[in-house]
Design a protein around this motif. Structure first.
Motif, short mmCIF file in Angstrom:
data_model
loop_
_atom_site.label_atom_id
_atom_site.label_comp_id
_atom_site.label_asym_id
_atom_site.label_seq_id
_atom_site.Cartn_x
_atom_site.Cartn_y
_atom_site.Cartn_z
N HIS A 21 56.40 -5.18 24.36
CA HIS A 21 57.04 -5.41 25.66
C HIS A 21 58.51 -5.74 25.43
O HIS A 21 58.85 -6.63 24.66
CB HIS A 21 56.35 -6.56 26.40
CG HIS A 21 56.98 -6.87 27.73
ND1 HIS A 21 57.04 -5.95 28.75
CD2 HIS A 21 57.62 -7.97 28.18
CE1 HIS A 21 57.66 -6.49 29.79
NE2 HIS A 21 58.03 -7.71 29.46
N LYS B 95 47.30 -15.01 35.42
CA LYS B 95 47.85 -13.81 36.06
C LYS B 95 49.36 -13.74 35.97
O LYS B 95 49.92 -12.65 36.01
CB LYS B 95 47.45 -13.80 37.54
CG LYS B 95 45.95 -13.69 37.80
CD LYS B 95 45.49 -12.27 37.72
CE LYS B 95 44.06 -12.11 38.23
NZ LYS B 95 43.58 -10.73 38.12
N GLY C 123 53.85 -10.81 36.42
CA GLY C 123 52.52 -10.57 35.89
C GLY C 123 52.52 -10.74 34.37
O GLY C 123 53.49 -10.39 33.71
N VAL C 124 51.44 -11.30 33.84
CA VAL C 124 51.33 -11.41 32.38
C VAL C 124 51.26 -10.00 31.81
O VAL C 124 50.47 -9.17 32.30
CB VAL C 124 50.08 -12.22 31.98
CG1 VAL C 124 49.94 -12.28 30.47
CG2 VAL C 124 50.14 -13.63 32.57
N LYS C 125 52.05 -9.72 30.81
CA LYS C 125 52.11 -8.36 30.24
C LYS C 125 51.05 -8.22 29.15
O LYS C 125 51.34 -8.27 27.96
CB LYS C 125 53.51 -8.07 29.69
CG LYS C 125 54.62 -8.21 30.75
CD LYS C 125 54.40 -7.25 31.92
CE LYS C 125 55.50 -7.32 32.97
NZ LYS C 125 55.39 -8.45 33.90
N LYS D 129 43.00 -3.60 27.88
CA LYS D 129 41.69 -4.11 27.42
C LYS D 129 41.01 -3.07 26.55
O LYS D 129 41.12 -1.89 26.80
CB LYS D 129 40.83 -4.43 28.62
CG LYS D 129 41.07 -5.82 29.18
CD LYS D 129 40.09 -6.10 30.30
CE LYS D 129 40.31 -7.49 30.87
NZ LYS D 129 39.46 -7.73 32.04
#
Lengths: 218, 288
Positions: A118, A158, A212-214, A218
């Protein structure tokens, strides 16, 4: 024939009974399903994470202490980036100081669940940048690395910031924002003060806001 | 949508267009580090009409491609624009009116917001006066996001006229929330603190399909099936949306809890959106 008829009737009656029993519990069951993530009043998900400082942090090691856990990201303008962010504005530093005044045994941890790559940084580099933001604010607060996002997902984190407060028995006591919108009410300090005094935490949930959490996919 | 609402929206759209006029924006503020800021705000030089007939200050945002701003409930992340008005003595302002948002993001991270442009209305109320204009200052803060986010801030000042400017560029149209049609019934399953809000009516009452609900939670109100949207079910000619909720009065730091949100019809920004804003104890129980 009579046997199968009896079985059929019994099955219908049992099914009906189960349905009737389940109906009033609909809300409770839905809440229980949500308990796959951290929920106020439930046990906090355990974690063992490595900090930017190389130390290992277990939630279980803090039994008996109130633990404030903040999801952090150095590049988020609501969390760690810029003068109006939670850390850049001095709000976070003031919170940590006031939290310690309210309860000297309370612990403040941050978790960085930002994925590798990121903004061109590895997760470790992002965590180090978050740690630098905290140092610049005059505090010494651990940054725990969660590069695969497993702990973030287990809590249902979140946003950055997103606050979870765990009391001394390991139960989640608060989930939400650090303060209200204009900063006039500090939910973290209020919660730690209430826990220390043995009083209920009110409010125990608020609406979190931020980037938002990067997460890694999943 | 009933004729009154259609008319109000049409009038509103025209007035918005007129209000922005040919006059340059009062002030456009950019983030200094960026060649082109991902979002900028301007203050309309004229007051505009709201759907319920009040007058409002209009803040218009320009949003660069691929970036977005947020609705009053941003969803799983984000934050809505915050506006603080300074008005002449005797004037007061109301709650910001957000237009119908777009549903953004993924099921894992759902957001409600706006791309390209956004017009926010802040109703204002003042004494009757012959003055042609009032001095308005708006302090505006916003979070604009793409894959990452940037904070924006502007202080906008303008002598705002009561009369609209006749020359106007068109902004992207978005429906403003209007009252739920009387033919759509709101009822409650369960208790006022733990149950489901049921919105039901003849499918034609909703106008355009599909129909869904997006919550706008107050503090103390939790919607149990997540961020939304909550999809409708159609059985025969009846369309129903069921929204399970739970209320914790001790968490209600913003005042008495209410069930708030929007019923979205259709898929376009201009398709009608109906405002839901109910005190749980006032909602009648579902008839058995």
């Amino acid at each position: 024939m009579r046997l199968s008829h009896t079985i059929l009737v019994a099955t219908i009656l049992t099914g009906t009974a189960l349905l009737v029993a389940a109906s009033p519990r609909l809300g409770a069951d839905q809440k229980a399903q949500k308990a796959a993530v951290a929920t106020v009043g439930q046990a906090a998900p355990e974690f063992t994470l490595t900090g930017v400082d190389g130390k290992i942090y277990n939630l279980a090691d803090y039994k008996g202490n109130t633990v404030v856990i903040e999801w952090i990201c150095s590049s988020c303008p609501a969390s760690g980036s810029g003068a109006s962010s939670y850390w850049g504005s001095g709000t976070a530093s003031k919170t940590v100081t006031e939290m310690k005044t309210a309860d000297a045994g309370a612990v403040y941890l941050t978790i960085d669940s930002t994925k590798d790559g990121h903004q061109g940084k590895t997760s470790a580099e992002e965590g180090s940048a978050a740690s630098a933001v905290i140092s610049k604010a005059g505090q010494s607060v651990p940054v725990l690395l969660d590069p695969d996002g497993k702990i973030g997902h287990s809590y249902g984190a979140k946003t950055t910031p997103h606050i979870f407060i765990v009391n001394g028995t390991g139960t989640v006591a608060y989930i939400g924002a650090p303060t209200n919108d204009d900063g006039s009410t500090n939910y973290i300090v209020n919660a730690v003060t209430a826990i220390k005094a043995g009083k209920p935490v009110e409010p125990s949930t608020t609406k979190n806001k931020g980037c938002g959490v990067k997460y890694a996919s999943k | 949508m009933d004729r009154f609402n259609s008319t109000v929206l049409a009038v509103y759209g025209t007035l918005i267009a007129l209000a922005m006029g040919s006059t340059p924006p009062a002030q456009v503020v950019s983030t200094p580090a960026q060649a082109v800021a991902p979002a900028s705000a301007s203050l309309a030089p004229c007051l505009v009409a709201t759907p319920d007939g009040a007058t409002a200050v209009l803040i218009r945002f320009r949003i660069e491609p691929h970036w977005h701003l947020y609705w009053s409930n941003p969803g799983d992340s984000g934050a809505p624009p915050a506006i603080k008005l300074t008005l002449p003595a005797g004037w007061t302002s109301g709650v910001t009116i957000f237009p119908r948002p777009e549903i953004l993001g993924t099921a894992e991270e759902r957001n409600f917001g706006y791309q390209d442009s956004l017009d926010l209305l802040i109703p204002v109320f003042g004494p009757k006066s012959d003055a042609p204009s009032i001095a308005v200052e708006a302090k505006v803060d916003w979070l604009v996001c793409k894959t990452s986010c940037i904070m924006g801030r502007a202080t906008l000042s303008e002598q705002v006229s009561i009369s609209p400017d006749p020359k106007a560029p068109q902004s992207r149209s978005r429906a403003l929330p209007v009252k739920l049609p009387d033919s759509v019934r709101a009822t409650l399953e369960g208790s006022p603190t733990q149950g489901s809000l049921v919105l039901s009516g003849a499918t034609k009452s909703f106008g355009t399909l599909p129909v869904s609900f997006i919550p706008d939670p107050m503090s103390g109100v939790e919607y149990l099936d997540g961020t939304g949207p909550y999809l409708s079910r159609q059985v025969g000619d009846v369309t129903t949306i069921r929204v399970p909720f739970s209320i914790e009065p001790k968490d209600a730091v913003d005042g008495p809890p209410r069930l708030r949100g929007l019923v979205l019809t259709g898929k376009r920004d201009v398709d009608p959106a109906f405002q839901v804003d109910l005190k749980p104890s006032d909602v009648p129980a579902v008839e058995k």
